[in-house]
Design a protein around this motif. Structure first.
Motif, short mmCIF file in Angstrom:
data_model
loop_
_atom_site.label_atom_id
_atom_site.label_comp_id
_atom_site.label_asym_id
_atom_site.label_seq_id
_atom_site.Cartn_x
_atom_site.Cartn_y
_atom_site.Cartn_z
N SER A 85 -69.34 10.65 16.54
CA SER A 85 -68.31 9.66 16.26
C SER A 85 -67.88 9.72 14.79
CB SER A 85 -68.81 8.27 16.61
OG SER A 85 -67.83 7.31 16.35
N LYS A 86 -68.83 9.87 13.87
CA LYS A 86 -68.52 9.99 12.45
C LYS A 86 -67.69 11.24 12.16
CE LYS A 86 -72.60 7.55 10.80
NZ LYS A 86 -73.90 7.66 10.12
N ILE A 87 -68.08 12.34 12.78
CA ILE A 87 -67.34 13.59 12.60
C ILE A 87 -65.93 13.46 13.16
CG2 ILE A 87 -67.22 16.01 13.31
CD1 ILE A 87 -70.33 15.97 13.22
N SER A 88 -65.81 12.83 14.30
CA SER A 88 -64.50 12.63 14.92
C SER A 88 -63.59 11.82 14.01
CB SER A 88 -64.67 11.92 16.27
OG SER A 88 -63.43 11.61 16.83
N LEU A 89 -64.13 10.78 13.40
CA LEU A 89 -63.34 9.96 12.48
C LEU A 89 -62.90 10.77 11.25
CD1 LEU A 89 -62.20 7.15 11.84
CD2 LEU A 89 -64.39 6.63 10.73
N LEU A 90 -63.82 11.57 10.70
CA LEU A 90 -63.50 12.41 9.55
C LEU A 90 -62.36 13.37 9.89
CD1 LEU A 90 -64.26 13.68 6.71
CD2 LEU A 90 -65.69 15.26 8.03
N ILE A 91 -62.45 14.03 11.02
CA ILE A 91 -61.43 15.01 11.42
C ILE A 91 -60.10 14.33 11.72
CG2 ILE A 91 -60.81 16.74 13.17
CD1 ILE A 91 -63.02 17.65 11.21
N SER A 92 -60.15 13.18 12.40
CA SER A 92 -58.89 12.51 12.78
C SER A 92 -58.12 12.03 11.55
CB SER A 92 -59.15 11.35 13.73
OG SER A 92 -59.79 10.27 13.06
N ASN A 93 -58.83 11.71 10.47
CA ASN A 93 -58.17 11.22 9.26
C ASN A 93 -57.83 12.34 8.27
OD1 ASN A 93 -58.23 8.53 10.07
ND2 ASN A 93 -60.28 8.24 9.27
N SER A 94 -58.08 13.56 8.62
CA SER A 94 -57.85 14.70 7.71
C SER A 94 -56.61 15.48 8.11
CB SER A 94 -59.05 15.63 7.73
OG SER A 94 -60.20 14.96 7.27
N LYS A 95 -56.01 16.08 7.11
CA LYS A 95 -54.87 16.97 7.36
C LYS A 95 -55.37 18.41 7.29
CE LYS A 95 -51.21 13.98 5.65
NZ LYS A 95 -50.76 13.49 6.90
N PHE A 96 -54.88 19.24 8.19
CA PHE A 96 -55.26 20.64 8.25
C PHE A 96 -54.02 21.50 8.41
CE2 PHE A 96 -59.00 18.45 9.97
CZ PHE A 96 -60.03 19.06 9.27
N ASN A 97 -54.10 22.73 7.91
CA ASN A 97 -53.14 23.75 8.29
C ASN A 97 -53.54 24.23 9.67
OD1 ASN A 97 -51.88 23.60 5.78
ND2 ASN A 97 -53.16 25.22 4.92
N SER A 98 -52.68 24.95 10.34
CA SER A 98 -53.02 25.44 11.66
C SER A 98 -53.84 26.73 11.60
CB SER A 98 -51.77 25.66 12.51
OG SER A 98 -50.92 26.59 11.88
N TYR A 99 -53.79 27.44 10.46
CA TYR A 99 -54.47 28.73 10.39
C TYR A 99 -55.00 28.95 8.97
CZ TYR A 99 -55.32 33.71 11.25
OH TYR A 99 -55.91 34.93 11.41
N TYR A 100 -56.29 29.32 8.90
CA TYR A 100 -56.92 29.68 7.63
C TYR A 100 -57.57 31.05 7.82
CZ TYR A 100 -56.71 24.65 6.62
OH TYR A 100 -56.29 23.37 6.42
N TYR A 101 -57.44 31.92 6.82
CA TYR A 101 -58.05 33.24 6.94
C TYR A 101 -58.30 33.84 5.57
CZ TYR A 101 -53.53 35.32 5.80
OH TYR A 101 -52.37 35.70 5.17
N ASN A 102 -59.17 34.83 5.57
CA ASN A 102 -59.43 35.61 4.37
C ASN A 102 -58.66 36.92 4.55
OD1 ASN A 102 -60.43 37.37 2.44
ND2 ASN A 102 -62.51 36.60 2.58
N PRO A 103 -57.62 37.14 3.75
CA PRO A 103 -56.79 38.33 3.93
C PRO A 103 -57.51 39.64 3.61
CG PRO A 103 -56.12 37.16 1.95
CD PRO A 103 -57.14 36.30 2.63
#
Length: 168
Positions: A85-103
């Motif tokens: 539940s704590k992790i779910s709250l953290l993720i729901s309140n966070s902004k993310f890009n759709s893709y992250y990578y190491n080029p």
């Protein structure tokens, strides 16, 4: 080319999941993780996490036409549910890009996350890249599954690889 192959794979993977009945729609939050280790499309693990359980399925069919086989199932206790539940709250309140990578790294692991709440869905793909918030999700899963199903997501190595990439 690697990125196109990975994105094509993930697109096909997502399409293969549509139309499947899900009896656990009553939960406030749930997520799944698709883990493609070492770019082997023939061995895909999918981690379905709901507020009461973790279910891991494996697909080993290269044609994407086969079924997923359940390889692990576990009910969550109250302590695990509170942590989730704590992790779910953290993720729901966070902004993310759709893709992250190491080029700088062509091969390695690709992980797709899909988080679902009644009012929003977040999809994030990481390829050889470390995110602290997503790392907490992976740590939760890894702490609740057998060693052989742990997701390889080494913070120190991934951060060092990315730092080395930026310095080139």
């Amino acid at each position: 080319m690697h990125i196109k192959l990975t994105l094509s794979f993930l697109f096909l993977f997502v399409l293969s999941g549509f139309g499947q009945k899900n009896d656990k729609m009553d939960f406030k939050a749930k997520f799944w993780i698709a883990y493609l280790a070492n770019d082997t499309m023939y061995d895909l693990l999918k981690y379905n996490v709901a507020q009461d359980s973790i279910i891991i399925t494996r697909k080993t069919d290269p044609g994407f036409s086969g079924k997923y086989n359940i390889v692990f199932r576990q009910k969550l206790d109250n302590t695990q549910k509170a942590s989730l539940s704590k992790i779910s709250l953290l993720i729901s309140n966070s902004k993310f890009n759709s893709y992250y990578y190491n080029p700088c790294i062509i091969h390695g692991s690709t992980i797709e996350f899909c988080f679902m709440w009644p009012d929003q869905t977040k999809r994030i793909t990481v390829a050889n890249y470390y995110s602290y918030k997503l790392g907490q999700v992976v740590d939760f899963v890894n702490n609740n599954v057998p060693d052989k199903y742990r997701i390889l997501y080494n913070k120190i190595k991934l951060q060092a690889d990315f730092k080395n990439c930026l310095s080139k």
